[in-house]
Design an enzyme around this catalytic site. Structure first.
Site, mmCIF file in Angstrom:
data_model
loop_
_atom_site.group_PDB
_atom_site.id
_atom_site.type_symbol
_atom_site.label_atom_id
_atom_site.label_comp_id
_atom_site.label_asym_id
_atom_site.label_seq_id
_atom_site.Cartn_x
_atom_site.Cartn_y
_atom_site.Cartn_z
ATOM 1 C CG ASP A 73 -1.557 1.261 1.572
ATOM 2 O OD1 ASP A 73 -2.439 1.652 0.801
ATOM 3 O OD2 ASP A 73 -1.182 1.891 2.577
ATOM 4 C CG ASP B 116 -1.544 7.736 0.165
ATOM 5 O OD1 ASP B 116 -2.035 7.242 -0.863
ATOM 6 O OD2 ASP B 116 -1.010 8.849 0.196
ATOM 7 C CG ASP C 182 -2.206 2.683 6.051
ATOM 8 O OD1 ASP C 182 -2.346 3.879 6.316
ATOM 9 O OD2 ASP C 182 -2.714 2.153 5.052
HETATM 10 O O1 LIG Z 1 -5.420 7.771 -1.369
HETATM 11 C C1 LIG Z 1 -5.942 7.346 -0.331
HETATM 12 O O2 LIG Z 1 -6.957 7.787 0.188
HETATM 13 C C2 LIG Z 1 -5.270 6.203 0.418
HETATM 14 O O3 LIG Z 1 -4.447 5.547 -0.396
HETATM 15 P P1 LIG Z 1 -3.748 4.152 0.037
HETATM 16 O O4 LIG Z 1 -4.657 3.073 -0.500
HETATM 17 O O5 LIG Z 1 -2.399 4.226 -0.636
HETATM 18 O O6 LIG Z 1 -3.628 4.120 1.549
HETATM 19 MG MG LIG Z 2 -2.861 3.282 3.197
#
Ligand SMILES: O=C(O)COP(=O)(O)O
Ligand SMILES: [Mg+2]
Length: 245
Positions: free
Chosen positions: A28, A30, A191
């Site tokens: 993942d 973010d 996360d």
């Molecule tokens: O862009 C987002 O809201 C979260 O992105 P992610 O899936 O990389 O945690």
């Molecule tokens: Mg994330």
């Protein structure tokens, strides 16, 4: 959910059968690979300023991250995780936010501690690496280029790459088909509840990091196979599965 915990390689795990034998590692973006909260908050507050609205704290914006840019903007405009602003306000705000985030996508963003080392160990061990994020591709690709991670991933799926995004399992099943592996031969490092839910629905393993963005909830509440302090410990809990004889 099985509440019994085990200890393996100085990590608390929820299954006794470690190390897990996998072929594909999906990461993942973010809150797992990159600490993007400050730049997402910067863009949100520049948007709010343009709209004549008060700024929000980074902590508040951090609790809004997880379900893509549009949901983040709706939350910033309403103060409600499930809020729906008036459509004309949203139509006005979206391009403003996208302009500001495009200009500030790599100002304060940096890899979390252990990410560079963990990714290097995963590559060294011969795992296929994939990135799965709910971030829009127009931001994902330049950010992965700017931080030097882009070429480590054999496939990158953004929030708008497929018809559905996490917590739907589609991105994970798409990656398993891409590498021709069974779901249990793949693992997601994430996360948030979006990651744990998507992985469980896809039949993949999932490790969660405690330092990311889980919409304000404690990561220990998640149904995952281990809580890992960083990607370095995550890499120590898996081994490259040998091809079936
Ligand atoms: O862009 C987002 O809201 C979260 O992105 P992610 O899936 O990389 O945690
Ligand atoms: Mg994330």
């Amino acid at each position: 959910m099985n509440k019994q915990l085990y200890s393996y390689a100085n990590t608390t795990v929820k299954k006794p059968d470690f190390p897990l034998a996998v072929k594909v590692v999906m990461i993942d973006l973010d809150g797992t690979l990159l600490d993007t909260a400050e730049d997402l908050a910067l863009a949100a507050n520049l948007m709010l300023q343009d709209l004549g609205r008060p700024a929000l704290s980074v902590a508040t914006i951090k609790s809004y991250i997880g379900k893509g840019i549009e949901r983040l903007i709706k939350r910033a405009l309403t103060g409600d995780l499930d809020g729906e602003p008036e459509s004309q306000l949203l139509e006005k705000a979206l391009p403003i936010y996208k302009k500001h985030y495009a200009e500030n996508v790599h100002v304060n963003t940096k890899p979390f501690p252990g990410v560079k080392e963990g990714v290097a160990q995963l590559l060294q061990a011969g795992f296929h690496l994939a990135c799965i994020t709910n971030k829009s591709e127009s931001f994902t690709l330049p950010l992965l280029q700017a931080t030097g991670f882009h070429d480590y991933f054999e496939i990158i799926l953004s929030g708008d790459s497929l018809p559905r995004r996490k917590p739907d399992p589609l991105p994970l099943t798409h990656i398993c088909k891409h590498f021709n592996v069974q779901p249990h031969e793949a693992i997601l490092f994430g996360d948030s509840l979006n990651d744990a839910t998507a992985a469980r629905a896809a039949g993949c393993h999932v490790f969660c990091v405690p330092y990311g963005y889980n919409e304000g909830h404690d990561v220990h509440e998640l149904d995952c196979d281990a809580i890992v302090p960083s990607l370095v410990e995550a890499a120590q809990l898996i081994v490259k599965a040998v091809p079936n004889k």
